[in-house]
Motif scaffolding. Structure first.
Motif, short mmCIF file in Angstrom:
data_model
loop_
_atom_site.label_atom_id
_atom_site.label_comp_id
_atom_site.label_asym_id
_atom_site.label_seq_id
_atom_site.Cartn_x
_atom_site.Cartn_y
_atom_site.Cartn_z
N CYS A 112 40.89 38.06 37.26
CA CYS A 112 40.93 36.62 37.56
C CYS A 112 41.80 36.36 38.79
O CYS A 112 41.43 35.56 39.65
CB CYS A 112 41.46 35.86 36.36
SG CYS A 112 40.32 35.76 34.97
N PHE A 136 45.75 32.26 38.28
CA PHE A 136 44.37 32.51 37.85
C PHE A 136 44.35 33.45 36.65
O PHE A 136 43.59 33.25 35.70
CB PHE A 136 43.55 33.11 38.99
CG PHE A 136 43.05 32.09 39.98
CD1 PHE A 136 42.08 31.17 39.61
CD2 PHE A 136 43.52 32.06 41.28
CE1 PHE A 136 41.60 30.24 40.52
CE2 PHE A 136 43.06 31.14 42.19
CZ PHE A 136 42.10 30.22 41.82
N GLY A 140 42.96 32.41 33.05
CA GLY A 140 41.81 33.13 32.52
C GLY A 140 42.11 33.77 31.18
O GLY A 140 41.29 33.71 30.24
#
Length: 282
Positions: A112, A136, A140
């Motif tokens: 991610c 991220f 994720g």
């Protein structure tokens, strides 16, 4: 996978075939992919040797199912004692995460961060190799865990205790097999790393593992009340997810890595659980 002479030298005790070879493959798959205590086998000279990935592929679905088994047993006990579905599913997923050592979840978080970053292929691979988790990756990983808990809880609420436990075990084995498709179809994105050292999955071993994964999942799901169409939808959605992961990995980093395989396993497991929940009458 094609193993080097060095890899073969690491396993001088390897039987060529038969029950001993399968038992050895299963033991080493469990040691590599989990934190479960696996004692040395009576005929095993070096239980700490690196596994032969070219042979271990066959037993990976069974290893995945065994890794999820403690979580499924806890789910059964928690629901039988009257705990609501969401906290029971949370405990089950937590135990499964502990049993696996978070190996695939770590790969998902790294992917991610890397695939969500701006830049070229080399920058994405550098971010993926960095052990730190960014925004991220954290987002994720959080979303994936929430989805797994909610899907298991939803199956338990709508189809019962046995159906949820069977789904947890069966999809853990199936997703670990189907994620290997990327190793069959894509080259390693790096010249070094876990995926490059493991080599390529052989088509025959992938098929053998697939038969084991599908038969095991079908037996568990059918015995727990899921229908035949549910199994077909599981394969369709999980396979579509893997195909999309393959396209994305090829486009963004030019191949696959161990992190990509781990992320694909997580996403295909979610797709498989979603397929089961879709077909359960509300």
């Amino acid at each position: 996978m094609v193993m080097s002479d060095e890899s073969r030298d690491r396993e001088p005790d390897r039987p060529e075939s038969g029950p001993r070879a399968l038992a050895l493959d299963l033991a080493r798959a469990l040691r590599f992919f989990s934190r479960l205590p696996v004692p040395a086998l009576p005929f095993e000279r070096d239980p700490h040797a690196l596994p032969d990935f070219s042979r271990m592929t066959r037993m990976l679905p069974l290893a995945g199912a065994l890794i999820a088994l403690p979580g499924a047993l806890l789910l059964l006990v928690a629901l039988a004692l009257g705990l609501p579905a969401i906290p029971a599913a949370t405990l089950a997923v937590a135990v499964t995460l502990i049993a696996s050592g978070g190996l695939h979840e770590d790969g998902l978080a790294d992917c991610c961060d890397a695939l969500g970053a701006r830049g070229d292929r080399d920058r994405r691979l550098a971010i993926m190799k960095d052990s730190a988790i960014g925004s991220f990756g954290a987002a994720g990983l959080t979303l994936v865990l929430i989805m797994r808990v909610s899907l298991v809880a939803g199956i338990a609420d709508l189809a019962g205790i046995a159906a949820a436990a069977a789904a947890l075990v069966g999809m853990a084995g199936l997703s670990r097999w189907i994620a290997l498709w990327l190793m069959l179809r894509l080259p390693p994105a790096r010249k070094s790393g876990a995926s490059a050292s493991a080599g390529r999955v052989r088509a025959r071993d992938f098929v053998i593992a697939g038969v084991i994964a599908v038969v095991l999942a079908a037996l568990l799901l059918l015995s727990a009340g899921h229908g035949l169409f549910a199994i077909l939808l599981v394969l369709l959605l999980a396979g579509t997810t893997v195909a999309l992961c393959q396209i994305l990995a090829h486009r963004l980093i030019g191949g696959q890595t161990g992190d990509v395989i781990g992320a694909t396993q997580q996403l295909s497991e979610i797709a498989a659980l979603t397929a089961l929940l879709i077909l359960i009458p509300a």
